[in-house]
Write a protein that holds these residues in place. Structure first.
Motif, PDB file in Angstrom:
ATOM      1  N   MET A   1       0.837  -1.199   0.000  1.00 26.22           N
ATOM      2  CA  MET A   1       0.000   0.000   0.000  1.00 26.22           C
ATOM      3  C   MET A   1       0.870   1.248   0.000  1.00 26.22           C
ATOM      4  SD  MET A   1      -3.038  -0.909   2.697  1.00 26.22           S
ATOM      5  CE  MET A   1      -4.066  -2.347   2.496  1.00 26.22           C
ATOM      6  N   ASN A   2       0.402   2.267  -0.667  1.00 23.60           N
ATOM      7  CA  ASN A   2       1.152   3.515  -0.734  1.00 23.60           C
ATOM      8  C   ASN A   2       0.731   4.415   0.411  1.00 23.60           C
ATOM      9  OD1 ASN A   2       2.383   5.894  -1.354  1.00 23.60           O
ATOM     10  ND2 ASN A   2       1.821   5.870  -3.516  1.00 23.60           N
ATOM     11  N   ASN A   3       1.684   4.764   1.280  1.00 24.46           N
ATOM     12  CA  ASN A   3       1.377   5.616   2.431  1.00 24.46           C
ATOM     13  C   ASN A   3       1.607   7.093   2.125  1.00 24.46           C
ATOM     14  OD1 ASN A   3       0.816   3.452   4.323  1.00 24.46           O
ATOM     15  ND2 ASN A   3       2.973   2.957   4.110  1.00 24.46           N
TER      16      ASN A   3
ATOM     17  N   THR B   1      -0.144   0.973   6.149  1.00 30.45           N
ATOM     18  CA  THR B   1       0.398  -0.283   6.666  1.00 30.45           C
ATOM     19  C   THR B   1       0.980  -0.057   8.055  1.00 30.45           C
ATOM     20  OG1 THR B   1       2.598   0.114   5.759  1.00 30.45           O
ATOM     21  CG2 THR B   1       1.007  -0.988   4.325  1.00 30.45           C
ATOM     22  N   ILE B   2       1.191  -1.164   8.766  1.00 30.63           N
ATOM     23  CA  ILE B   2       1.831  -1.056  10.080  1.00 30.63           C
ATOM     24  C   ILE B   2       3.215  -0.439   9.937  1.00 30.63           C
ATOM     25  CG2 ILE B   2       2.797  -2.397  12.000  1.00 30.63           C
ATOM     26  CD1 ILE B   2       0.471  -4.360  11.639  1.00 30.63           C
ATOM     27  N   GLY B   3       3.954  -0.899   8.955  1.00 27.39           N
ATOM     28  CA  GLY B   3       5.282  -0.328   8.719  1.00 27.39           C
ATOM     29  C   GLY B   3       5.227   1.146   8.391  1.00 27.39           C
TER      30      GLY B   3
ATOM     31  N   ILE C   1       3.344   0.885  19.286  1.00 25.54           N
ATOM     32  CA  ILE C   1       3.465  -0.452  18.699  1.00 25.54           C
ATOM     33  C   ILE C   1       2.239  -1.297  19.037  1.00 25.54           C
ATOM     34  CG2 ILE C   1       4.781  -2.606  18.803  1.00 25.54           C
ATOM     35  CD1 ILE C   1       7.312  -0.811  19.162  1.00 25.54           C
ATOM     36  N   LEU C   2       1.791  -1.247  20.292  1.00 18.58           N
ATOM     37  CA  LEU C   2       0.597  -1.994  20.684  1.00 18.58           C
ATOM     38  C   LEU C   2      -0.622  -1.527  19.890  1.00 18.58           C
ATOM     39  CD1 LEU C   2       1.014  -2.145  24.579  1.00 18.58           C
ATOM     40  CD2 LEU C   2       1.294  -4.028  22.948  1.00 18.58           C
ATOM     41  N   TYR C   3      -0.729  -0.216  19.701  1.00 17.24           N
ATOM     42  CA  TYR C   3      -1.834   0.328  18.897  1.00 17.24           C
ATOM     43  C   TYR C   3      -1.775  -0.212  17.477  1.00 17.24           C
ATOM     44  CZ  TYR C   3      -4.241   3.724  15.922  1.00 17.24           C
ATOM     45  OH  TYR C   3      -5.045   4.309  14.969  1.00 17.24           O
ATOM     46  N   ALA C   4      -0.596  -0.146  16.856  1.00 22.61           N
ATOM     47  CA  ALA C   4      -0.462  -0.547  15.462  1.00 22.61           C
ATOM     48  C   ALA C   4      -0.668  -2.047  15.271  1.00 22.61           C
ATOM     49  CB  ALA C   4       0.914  -0.141  14.934  1.00 22.61           C
ATOM     50  N   LEU C   5      -0.169  -2.849  16.195  1.00 19.29           N
ATOM     51  CA  LEU C   5      -0.198  -4.298  16.022  1.00 19.29           C
ATOM     52  C   LEU C   5      -1.570  -4.907  16.271  1.00 19.29           C
ATOM     53  CD1 LEU C   5       3.217  -5.486  17.530  1.00 19.29           C
ATOM     54  CD2 LEU C   5       2.595  -5.099  15.135  1.00 19.29           C
ATOM     55  N   GLY C   6      -2.453  -4.217  16.977  1.00 18.32           N
ATOM     56  CA  GLY C   6      -3.729  -4.868  17.200  1.00 18.32           C
ATOM     57  C   GLY C   6      -4.772  -4.101  17.988  1.00 18.32           C
TER      58      GLY C   6
ATOM     59  N   LEU D   1      14.109  12.929   6.307  1.00 15.69           N
ATOM     60  CA  LEU D   1      13.563  11.588   6.499  1.00 15.69           C
ATOM     61  C   LEU D   1      12.304  11.374   5.669  1.00 15.69           C
ATOM     62  CD1 LEU D   1      14.041  11.043  10.348  1.00 15.69           C
ATOM     63  CD2 LEU D   1      15.187   9.804   8.505  1.00 15.69           C
ATOM     64  N   ARG D   2      11.457  12.404   5.581  1.00 12.60           N
ATOM     65  CA  ARG D   2      10.245  12.274   4.767  1.00 12.60           C
ATOM     66  C   ARG D   2      10.592  11.997   3.302  1.00 12.60           C
ATOM     67  NH1 ARG D   2       8.091  16.225   8.256  1.00 12.60           N
ATOM     68  NH2 ARG D   2       8.855  17.920   6.955  1.00 12.60           N
ATOM     69  N   ARG D   3      11.615  12.671   2.817  1.00 13.79           N
ATOM     70  CA  ARG D   3      12.020  12.451   1.421  1.00 13.79           C
ATOM     71  C   ARG D   3      12.605  11.063   1.225  1.00 13.79           C
ATOM     72  NH1 ARG D   3      14.202  17.700   2.159  1.00 13.79           N
ATOM     73  NH2 ARG D   3      16.318  16.814   2.316  1.00 13.79           N
ATOM     74  N   LYS D   4      13.349  10.574   2.208  1.00 17.41           N
ATOM     75  CA  LYS D   4      14.031   9.296   2.067  1.00 17.41           C
ATOM     76  C   LYS D   4      13.131   8.093   2.351  1.00 17.41           C
ATOM     77  CE  LYS D   4      18.148  10.820   1.016  1.00 17.41           C
ATOM     78  NZ  LYS D   4      18.779  10.498  -0.288  1.00 17.41           N
ATOM     79  N   MET D   5      12.188   8.262   3.284  1.00 16.15           N
ATOM     80  CA  MET D   5      11.419   7.118   3.766  1.00 16.15           C
ATOM     81  C   MET D   5      10.077   6.958   3.072  1.00 16.15           C
ATOM     82  SD  MET D   5      12.302   7.478   7.845  1.00 16.15           S
ATOM     83  CE  MET D   5      11.473   5.977   8.325  1.00 16.15           C
ATOM     84  N   ASN D   6       9.630   7.965   2.324  1.00 23.14           N
ATOM     85  CA  ASN D   6       8.324   7.867   1.670  1.00 23.14           C
ATOM     86  C   ASN D   6       8.481   7.663   0.161  1.00 23.14           C
ATOM     87  OD1 ASN D   6       6.813   8.244   4.033  1.00 23.14           O
ATOM     88  ND2 ASN D   6       7.057  10.450   3.909  1.00 23.14           N
TER      89      ASN D   6
END
Length: 370
Positions: free
Chosen positions: A1-3, A74-76, A163-168, A365-370
């Motif tokens: 999925m595209n974030n 996505t979770i990631g 992490i708890l929020y994202a995982l479930g 970071l936004r430029r590199k990670m997205n």
């Protein structure tokens, strides 16, 4: 999925401003703390509750920003966004703590002058990950999981909540989440009124007691904030920023309740504030409207400075604590020029960290990670 297509939602300016108000009071708390003879007489006696307020604000904002976006997220992708927002200043604060570590040598920290450079480097690198160091690696003598930047412990638990929020836990229905939050509230009250100190202070040491405190202090407010973001329907409230700021200050400056003989009363007070007053403040803040450009600028500035101030101020507080310990017996009246200098320095350092480091790094970071 595209974030990349998520975009951003409008900020709650008043909540941003309240975060800044609480961060400033945290600095006051840490400046008054070394002058207090015990936890019963600190001028800013409940300043540590600002952390619980931050957790609740965080849960509310996370729910508002992400709860309706998981079809595209996505979770990631979520965790990358949180890393981008939180971690530059984690690394910045740890680096500042490492660079100034040997200069804070004082009788209160007898370990400092015995620490070899290689050990400082190892602790710094571990600090960059936010993983807590074991007591055997303590290099300051306060038994902190992050001895280079004391406040790092709360970010460790912030990540756990995210992490708890994202995982479930994000998948829980509002009814199920309400049950989970109610159970967490019971656990919080039980701890606060039965523990030997009669308060919720703690969470910064890697041992069973402090891990219990940290989890207890994190789970209720974060997920109560998430629940509030789902259930609350903000209305129109005038002058919300002023009234909410006043409420935050009253809660955090409130003298110790119950004294040394009725410790449970203070635990009950803190539980009441975390479970009822803080959600009320967040609801009122979310319902408020900024009336003037000046108020908007103040809230925005306070919001922008809040996280850098929180994450960098303790580097200067270490110097201040060393000075206080080397001049035992000084009163607040005698120490206030040094406290004021430290506070002013913390504001300047936070602004410099924001403009010269945090914003540019996050943009990169936004430029590199997205």
């Amino acid at each position: 999925m595209n974030n990349n297509n998520l975009g951003t939602k409008p900020h709650y300016l008043i909540l941003d401003g309240l975060r800044g108000v609480a961060a400033i009071i945290v600095v006051f708390f840490h400046l008054a703390e070394p002058l207090a003879s015990s936890r019963f007489v600190n001028v800013v006696n409940h300043g540590y509750l600002a952390v619980d307020f931050f957790f609740l604000l965080s849960g509310y904002v996370i729910g508002y920003a992400y709860d309706d976006r998981w079809e595209k997220l996505t979770i990631g992708g979520f965790l990358r966004r949180r890393f981008e927002r939180l971690h530059p200043l984690v690394i910045g604060g740890m680096t500042l703590g490492a660079l100034t570590f040997y200069f804070t040598d004082s009788a209160i920290w007898p370990l400092i002058h015995t620490v070899p450079v290689w050990k400082l480097v190892v602790v710094t690198l571990i600090g960059y990950t936010l993983l807590p160091i074991p007591l055997s690696m303590d290099i300051r003598g306060w038994q902190e999981m992050h001895p280079l930047n004391s406040v790092g412990w709360s970010l460790f638990f912030e990540y756990i909540a995210n992490i708890l929020y994202a995982l479930g836990l994000r998948k829980l229905s509002s009814k199920a989440l309400a049950g989970f939050v109610a159970l967490a509230a019971v656990v919080l009250v039980h701890y606060a009124v039965t523990n030997p100190n009669g308060d919720v202070a703690g969470g910064w040491t890697l041992n069973a007691q402090h891990l219990r405190v940290g989890i207890t202090r994190t789970i209720f407010p974060f997920f109560a904030g998430l629940l509030l973001s789902r259930l609350a329907r903000p209305t129109f409230i005038k002058h919300a920023f002023v009234w909410c700021s006043l409420l935050v200050a009253i809660v955090l400056f409130m003298p110790r309740i119950g004294g040394e003989t009725h410790l449970w009363l203070n635990g009950l007070y803190e539980s009441f504030c975390i479970i009822f007053i803080f959600p009320l403040i967040v609801y009122l803040g979310a319902s408020g409207v900024v009336h003037t450009k000046t108020e908007a600028k103040i809230c925005q500035l306070l919001g922008d400075l809040s996280y850098p101030l929180y994450m960098t101020h303790y580097v200067l507080v270490y110097f201040y604590v060393a000075w206080v310990s080397n001049h035992k017996g000084n009163t607040l009246g005698q120490a206030w020029p040094y406290a004021l200098l430290t506070f002013g320095g913390a504001i300047v350092l936070a602004y410099m960290s924001l403009k010269w480091y945090d914003e540019p790094v996050r943009a990169w970071l936004r430029r590199k990670m997205n």
